[in-house]
Design a protein around this motif. Sequence first.
Motif, PDB file in Angstrom:
ATOM      1  N   ARG A 290       0.983   2.874  -2.244  1.00 15.43           N
ATOM      2  CA  ARG A 290      -0.268   2.687  -1.501  1.00 15.43           C
ATOM      3  C   ARG A 290      -0.659   3.986  -0.794  1.00 15.43           C
ATOM      4  O   ARG A 290      -1.825   4.383  -0.789  1.00 15.43           O
ATOM      5  CB  ARG A 290      -0.083   1.550  -0.490  1.00 15.43           C
ATOM      6  N   HIS A 294      -4.127   6.021  -1.586  1.00 14.82           N
ATOM      7  CA  HIS A 294      -5.156   6.099  -0.543  1.00 14.82           C
ATOM      8  C   HIS A 294      -5.412   7.550  -0.139  1.00 14.82           C
ATOM      9  O   HIS A 294      -6.567   7.932   0.117  1.00 14.82           O
ATOM     10  CB  HIS A 294      -4.739   5.270   0.664  1.00 14.82           C
ATOM     11  N   TYR A 402      -9.165  -3.148  -0.553  1.00 14.92           N
ATOM     12  CA  TYR A 402      -9.992  -2.388   0.384  1.00 14.92           C
ATOM     13  C   TYR A 402     -11.467  -2.655   0.175  1.00 14.92           C
ATOM     14  O   TYR A 402     -12.250  -2.587   1.128  1.00 14.92           O
ATOM     15  CB  TYR A 402      -9.697  -0.888   0.283  1.00 14.92           C
ATOM     16  N   ASP A 412      -4.849 -11.014   1.944  1.00 10.22           N
ATOM     17  CA  ASP A 412      -3.821 -10.045   1.577  1.00 10.22           C
ATOM     18  C   ASP A 412      -2.588 -10.842   1.176  1.00 10.22           C
ATOM     19  O   ASP A 412      -2.065 -11.627   1.970  1.00 10.22           O
ATOM     20  CB  ASP A 412      -3.506  -9.122   2.755  1.00 10.22           C
ATOM     21  N   VAL A 429      -3.470  -6.185   8.557  1.00  9.16           N
ATOM     22  CA  VAL A 429      -4.496  -6.106   7.511  1.00  9.16           C
ATOM     23  C   VAL A 429      -5.794  -5.613   8.145  1.00  9.16           C
ATOM     24  O   VAL A 429      -6.531  -6.400   8.759  1.00  9.16           O
ATOM     25  CB  VAL A 429      -4.705  -7.475   6.829  1.00  9.16           C
ATOM     26  N   ARG A 444      -9.368   2.291   3.964  1.00 13.57           N
ATOM     27  CA  ARG A 444      -8.284   3.016   3.295  1.00 13.57           C
ATOM     28  C   ARG A 444      -7.436   3.783   4.312  1.00 13.57           C
ATOM     29  O   ARG A 444      -6.206   3.768   4.247  1.00 13.57           O
ATOM     30  CB  ARG A 444      -8.857   3.994   2.261  1.00 13.57           C
ATOM     31  N   GLU A 447      -5.376   1.312   6.247  1.00 19.94           N
ATOM     32  CA  GLU A 447      -4.312   0.756   5.404  1.00 19.94           C
ATOM     33  C   GLU A 447      -3.199   1.773   5.191  1.00 19.94           C
ATOM     34  O   GLU A 447      -2.015   1.413   5.112  1.00 19.94           O
ATOM     35  CB  GLU A 447      -4.883   0.306   4.055  1.00 19.94           C
ATOM     36  N   TRP A 487      -2.009  -1.649  -4.363  1.00 23.19           N
ATOM     37  CA  TRP A 487      -2.796  -0.791  -3.466  1.00 23.19           C
ATOM     38  C   TRP A 487      -4.291  -1.028  -3.613  1.00 23.19           C
ATOM     39  O   TRP A 487      -5.051  -0.807  -2.660  1.00 23.19           O
ATOM     40  CB  TRP A 487      -2.439   0.676  -3.677  1.00 23.19           C
TER      41      TRP A 487
END
Length: 547
Positions: A290, A294, A402, A412, A429, A444, A447, A487
């Motif tokens: 992830r 990102h 996202y 999620d 989240v 993003r 996250e 992701w």
Amino acid sequence: MNQSKEFVSKNSGRQESIITENLDARAMLDAALLSEGVKILPITPSPLLPADLTEIESEDWGKTAQQASAQNWRWAGAWAEDRGSDLAMNACLEKEGRYLILRTYLPPDEPSLPSHAPYYWAADRAERHIRDLFGIRFIDHPDPKRWIRHQAWDENAYPLRKNFPADGQPPPSTPPDSNYPFLKAHGASVYEIPVGPVHAGIIEPGHFRFQAVGETILHLEERLGYVHKGIEKIAEGRDPLGLVKLAGRVSGDTPIGHSWTACMAMERAAKVEIPLRAAYIRGILAERERVINHLWDLAALCNDVGFAAGYYQFGRLRELWLRENRALFGHRLMMNTLVPGGVSVDVPPDAAGRMQDSTASLRRELDELLPILDANSSLEDRFLTTGVLSGELASALGALGYLGRASGQRFDVRRDVPYSPYESLKVRVPVEVQGDVASRFWVRYKELRAALRLIEQMLAGLPSGDLVSEWRTPKEGAEGFGAVEGWRGEILCYVRFGAGGRISRYYPRDPSVINWPALEKLVLGNIVPDFPVCNKSVNGSYSGHDL
């Protein structure tokens, strides 16, 4: 299909038992279906846990979708399977963290079903994919155009039927797919812009056909499928390890997400529980995946609006983590690190210490970048109010990851359908509500920060123990279902085993399958020069879509 099975009718005792004052989502749907005369057969215990499984008759297929849509069940995916004497058709729904798989059976000669697409936008392309590859006709489907079927095989050949060879029946030359019936431009000053399928950059092929007036986009139609690889077909006959390796290549930027989902489905079918240490290591690998993706998306979004400093900095940070992946796990993208029953790599104390240091270092660098990003007027000018996907439309499309969370969607898998090790972790989240490119950028970023916290939690709590459990060969016909938060968002997988522990059916559903249609909606009313940044803010996987 076993014709001796008795379906539950609306006059049965089941209807009385489920109509209570406090119905959960599944019971409310059952009650609505029974009141409409839909005959349902819940399979108990479900072989697809954590998903429930219900069989219905084919004539009730459309009515079931209508009732589910009215109760705000999310349509998550569909797949068919050639079982020899019949075709099995499946659709996956989700509500309040509960999965429900609907199943019906069709004769292989001229099979047809009512379409789910009138009730769910997400069903449109999935049903066209199934029609092209299995020959199932969906009645009242709003868009009858072919989808995956470019010109590579005859009109009456269906590659996912068991009698179709894996190497195909290629003609001496494949004619160009030049007559696809795109929407035609009409009206004064309306003009058409074809983009792709071959692009100037290094991205995979996909065709985008615009209608515009001046610089304003009136309509966008996507044409995908150019990198169809036959993943579902070449999975047949593989052993479990071979399937995991294949799954890791469904979408090259998501090897951990797809490998984990395939492992989960197979492990559930085989009733194999992986060691807790292996689950933690899988979680660490997934969060590192992830982070690197990102970082790269943040870099690319900066690049698309000419903010070179952001592009260089995020790209540099990603490269540092890619090199660390190579040093610790043998591959920059961590391919081949998951195996059925566990993992093939360990995290010894020195590696854990190195990752703790790099996590702290990345957080410090992000802290330094944040005020620079926040104060940059060029980012603000190009991101704010660009490519807006409203919360209502995101919900109707079933937008994931996202993309959905930038428009107020909170689902999620790690939190709402928790699996080990996330069930024992605090999963944050991040959600935005504006739904524009800026929101997708900041979701993003947030996250990314949340992933760093999860990595730290898992490194701190990493248990001792084995890395892999002994594999047990599943019985012929055993099936399993997996759901993992990749992701990009929710990844689904269905697996059925054949004789000798070999794979009979493998279906992976990348979040891009659900998210690609949102791009057609969010660019409307924007200017043509903003399409690249809108596209990057969605960043659908061509490969993950095309299978």
